[in-house]
Motif scaffolding. Structure first.
Motif, short mmCIF file in Angstrom:
data_model
loop_
_atom_site.label_atom_id
_atom_site.label_comp_id
_atom_site.label_asym_id
_atom_site.label_seq_id
_atom_site.Cartn_x
_atom_site.Cartn_y
_atom_site.Cartn_z
N GLY A 85 -97.15 34.77 -42.64
CA GLY A 85 -96.36 35.76 -42.14
C GLY A 85 -95.05 35.31 -41.66
N VAL A 86 -95.07 34.42 -40.97
CA VAL A 86 -93.64 33.87 -40.39
C VAL A 86 -92.99 33.21 -41.47
N ALA A 87 -93.56 32.32 -42.34
CA ALA A 87 -93.03 31.50 -43.34
C ALA A 87 -92.52 32.58 -44.62
N LEU A 88 -92.99 33.71 -44.68
CA LEU A 88 -92.75 34.61 -45.70
C LEU A 88 -91.85 35.64 -45.10
N ASN A 89 -91.45 35.54 -43.93
CA ASN A 89 -90.38 36.31 -43.43
C ASN A 89 -90.87 37.88 -43.27
N LEU A 90 -92.30 37.88 -43.13
CA LEU A 90 -92.93 39.20 -42.69
C LEU A 90 -92.92 39.61 -41.29
N ILE A 91 -93.17 38.67 -40.54
CA ILE A 91 -93.03 38.67 -39.21
C ILE A 91 -92.32 37.83 -38.49
N LYS A 92 -92.07 37.95 -37.25
CA LYS A 92 -91.30 36.87 -36.49
C LYS A 92 -92.20 36.19 -35.61
N GLU A 93 -91.86 34.77 -35.28
CA GLU A 93 -92.69 34.06 -34.47
C GLU A 93 -93.14 34.68 -33.36
N GLY A 94 -94.39 34.76 -32.77
CA GLY A 94 -95.02 35.33 -31.79
C GLY A 94 -95.51 36.91 -31.98
N GLU A 95 -95.05 37.45 -33.19
CA GLU A 95 -95.44 38.84 -33.45
C GLU A 95 -96.89 38.72 -34.03
N ASP A 96 -97.75 40.14 -34.13
CA ASP A 96 -99.00 39.97 -34.41
C ASP A 96 -99.03 40.08 -36.12
N TRP A 97 -100.07 39.85 -36.61
CA TRP A 97 -100.50 40.27 -38.00
C TRP A 97 -101.67 40.98 -37.99
N PRO A 98 -101.42 42.06 -39.05
CA PRO A 98 -100.36 42.52 -39.89
C PRO A 98 -99.30 43.04 -39.00
N PRO A 99 -98.24 42.95 -39.88
CA PRO A 99 -96.97 43.74 -39.27
C PRO A 99 -97.13 45.11 -38.88
N LYS A 100 -96.55 45.54 -38.21
CA LYS A 100 -96.51 46.96 -37.75
C LYS A 100 -95.77 47.79 -38.82
N LEU A 101 -96.34 48.69 -39.43
CA LEU A 101 -95.58 49.33 -40.45
C LEU A 101 -94.48 50.38 -40.13
#
Length: 115
Positions: A85-101
């Motif tokens: 998620g971080v590598a694909l810029n879907l979330i920032k470092e430290g954020e949870d997966w899945p990203p909040k919609l």
């Protein structure tokens, strides 16, 4: 698979008189890959069809090799999902997966009828 391709190339490249028919080579490699693991032979078509056919989404691990199953299961690990998620810029470092919609903006249209 890479292993099948590498084995073939090592064998054929050792023979300097080999003339390469790349269409035939591709067909032969696909057949060898399918012989090693049938699901690997479906990956290209599944990618082209966005994994929508049921054959692309089996309910159990489709690989005949247990190493392939273990490798795929590693993708389900939460920490690995976060790293992707971080590598694909879907979330920032430290954020949870899945990203909040983010709630989509909605537009309300009102019509008035006059009689």
């Amino acid at each position: 698979s890479t292993e099948v391709t590498t084995e073939y190339l090592e064998k054929e490249l050792s023979n300097e008189t080999t003339n390469f028919d790349f269409v035939a080579i591709e067909a032969m490699l696909k057949e060898r890959i399918i012989q090693r693991d049938a699901y690997c032979g479906t990956i290209d078509s599944c990618l082209n069809e966005d994994f929508t056919p049921a054959v692309c989404r089996p309910s159990t691990c489709p690989y005949s090799d247990t190493i392939g199953c273990r490798y795929m299961l590693s993708c389900l690990d939460v920490d690995i999902k976060k790293k992707y998620g971080v590598a694909l810029n879907l979330i920032k470092e430290g954020e949870d997966w899945p990203p909040k919609l983010v709630a989509a903006e909605t537009t309300t249209t009102t019509t008035t009828t006059t009689t």
